[in-house]
Design an enzyme around this catalytic site. Structure first.
Site, PDB file in Angstrom:
ATOM      1  N   ARG A  90       0.835  -1.205   0.000  1.00 36.24           N
ATOM      2  CA  ARG A  90       0.000   0.000   0.000  1.00 36.24           C
ATOM      3  C   ARG A  90       0.867   1.251   0.000  1.00 36.24           C
ATOM      4  NH1 ARG A  90      -4.643   1.672   4.497  1.00 36.24           N
ATOM      5  NH2 ARG A  90      -5.021   3.763   3.694  1.00 36.24           N
ATOM      6  N   ASN A 144     -10.744  -3.838  -1.440  1.00 35.16           N
ATOM      7  CA  ASN A 144     -10.615  -2.754  -2.412  1.00 35.16           C
ATOM      8  C   ASN A 144      -9.694  -3.133  -3.559  1.00 35.16           C
ATOM      9  OD1 ASN A 144     -12.265  -0.612  -1.405  1.00 35.16           O
ATOM     10  ND2 ASN A 144     -10.811  -0.316   0.268  1.00 35.16           N
ATOM     11  N   CYS A 164     -19.273  -1.450   1.041  1.00 33.48           N
ATOM     12  CA  CYS A 164     -18.402  -0.359   1.474  1.00 33.48           C
ATOM     13  C   CYS A 164     -19.053   0.310   2.669  1.00 33.48           C
ATOM     14  CB  CYS A 164     -18.221   0.635   0.328  1.00 33.48           C
ATOM     15  SG  CYS A 164     -17.115   2.015   0.696  1.00 33.48           S
ATOM     16  N   HIS A 194     -16.515   4.465  -4.049  1.00 29.80           N
ATOM     17  CA  HIS A 194     -15.583   5.567  -3.780  1.00 29.80           C
ATOM     18  C   HIS A 194     -15.735   6.705  -4.791  1.00 29.80           C
ATOM     19  CE1 HIS A 194     -12.661   3.019  -1.125  1.00 29.80           C
ATOM     20  NE2 HIS A 194     -13.905   3.051  -0.673  1.00 29.80           N
ATOM     21  N   TYR A 241     -13.953  10.760  -0.997  1.00 26.83           N
ATOM     22  CA  TYR A 241     -13.048  10.391  -2.090  1.00 26.83           C
ATOM     23  C   TYR A 241     -13.133  11.384  -3.249  1.00 26.83           C
ATOM     24  CZ  TYR A 241     -12.143   5.996   0.256  1.00 26.83           C
ATOM     25  OH  TYR A 241     -11.750   5.054   1.168  1.00 26.83           O
TER      26      TYR A 241
END
Length: 411
Positions: A90, A144, A164, A194, A241
């Site tokens: 990540r 995700n 989500c 998102h 987002y």
């Protein structure tokens, strides 16, 4: 009733367990199987999970295993919450796009594509095993990028729904502002995972969004890190987002001068695992609220209860478009309120989407289609095409450089 959690060694898992314990009447579990290849993390998480359930007087037993077949066998629902490569991967996803002046985020833009390339093939392998050892089980995907992963699962013929926590988070925050029970709040939630907007907020059938913005607009804007003037002009509430789109360059500068979110989460996870190792810890640590995933457990319990209990209630999920948004293909995966029954999710009708949002939804949906092809079939050209299509990239030279950087790090 047995439920399996793929990625059960995640520090998120006690959030799930807390919800299972509190909402036992909605989801009467007898066994929770935590499946994870990381034996050390798995044992720590399983230990605190057992203590939490015992303290709550919940009868379910917790099984910890690295054997997926053993973990899912007999399960009626399987939650996917895995992170391929952990926080180290990540961190790469969140930092390499900054070299090209692009947002570094793990679920959208170049970072989201990098994650999809790693994640989709593994998810499909795991789902095939679920189908073999737990035929008929529902797969609920929290992994995700949810929209892309859910489409991959559906395209492969799996019984899957994406989930989500953005919508339930808004519902709970709005209910608090309004001083009402969350169950009375219904959202006009529309878009992609998102990439969503709340176009209405109904309480007992009345749209209170204008009053909500008038009375609590500043608090909502502060939560989203967006200007109040923008919220007032849009007259809707965008998900947080959307800041990556509406304030792209500002976000890039902020990210360049601050530690990555991955590094912050990695430090939290280290602390959480130490807490989980303490035999005296038998409740969800407060620190977990800063880890992310707030209300995830409640959304998961509600969805699984409705799928298995054929309740026919309405929840916000990720599912096939099937004509709901006429400017997208039927195969696209959208995030909207849907009726949930034993047969799955059927989106409710949606009022025509304004051009301001429609264009962005269509552009990102096209990117997701290309991203899935890149994840399934590989190839530099497919990766580059997906990046070129993404509204956060969109320039040929930048797409080419991002592709080079991404593939260097994926190899």
């Amino acid at each position: 009733m047995k439920l399996a959690v793929i990625g059960g060694g995640s520090t998120y898992t006690p959030e799930l367990i807390d919800g299972f314990a509190r909402l036992r009447d909605d989801l009467p579990l007898t066994e929770i199987a935590l499946v994870d290849p990381d034996a050390t993390r798995l044992e720590l998480v399983a230990g605190v999970s057992r203590r939490m359930l015992a303290k709550a007087g919940h009868p379910a037993r917790v099984v910890a295993t690295a054997d997926l077949a053993e973990g899912v066998r007999g399960a009626q629902a399987v939650l996917f919450q895995l992170r391929v490569g952990g926080q180290a991967a990540r961190n790469v996803d969140e930092t390499f796009p900054l070299q090209c002046g692009c947002v570094g985020q793990e679920t959208t833009g170049a970072g989201g594509l990098a994650k999809a390339l790693r994640t989709v093939p593994l998810v499909l392998e795991l789902a095939a095993q679920v189908k073999e050892h737990a035929p008929g089980a529902w797969i609920v995907d929290f992994t995700n990028p949810v929209g892309i992963v859910t489409r991959a699962l559906l395209d492969a013929g799996h019984r899957a729904i994406g989930l989500c926590n953005v919508a339930i988070g808004f519902q709970r925050r709005f209910a608090k502002h309004l001083g009402v029970e969350p169950s009375r709040v219904e959202l006009g939630h529309v878009g992609l995972n998102h990439l969503t907007w709340e176009r209405s907020v109904h309480v007992d059938g009345e749209d209170v969004l204008p009053d909500l913005l008038a009375q609590h607009g500043q608090a909502i804007a502060d939560d989203l890190h967006l200007p109040l003037e923008l919220i007032q002009r849009l007259k809707v509430v965008p998900s947080y987002y959307l800041r990556y789109f509406y304030q792209h360059d500002i976000v890039v500068e902020e990210q360049r001068s601050a530690p990555s979110r991955a590094s912050e989460v990695a430090a939290m996870e280290e602390q959480l695992l130490k807490m989980y190792a303490d035999p005296a810890v038998d409740t969800k640590p407060e620190l977990l609220s800063k880890r992310g995933g707030a209300f995830y457990s409640e959304a998961a319990v509600a969805l699984i209860s409705s799928l298995l209990g054929d309740r026919g209630d309405v929840q916000v999920v990720n599912t096939r478009n099937n004509g709901t948004l006429p400017f997208l293909g039927d195969e696209a995966v959208i995030e909207v309120p849907a009726k949930i029954t034993a047969a799955g999710a059927v989106p409710l009708p949606v009022e025509p989407v304004e051009p301001l949002y429609r264009g962005l939804i269509a552009g990102v949906s096209a990117y997701e289609e290309l991203a899935l092809q890149a994840a399934l079939h590989g190839g530099e050209g497919r990766v580059r095409d997906a990046l070129l299509a993404h509204p956060l990239v969109g320039q040929e030279a930048i797409a080419a450089e991002l592709t080079r950087l991404m593939l260097e790090r994926q190899s």
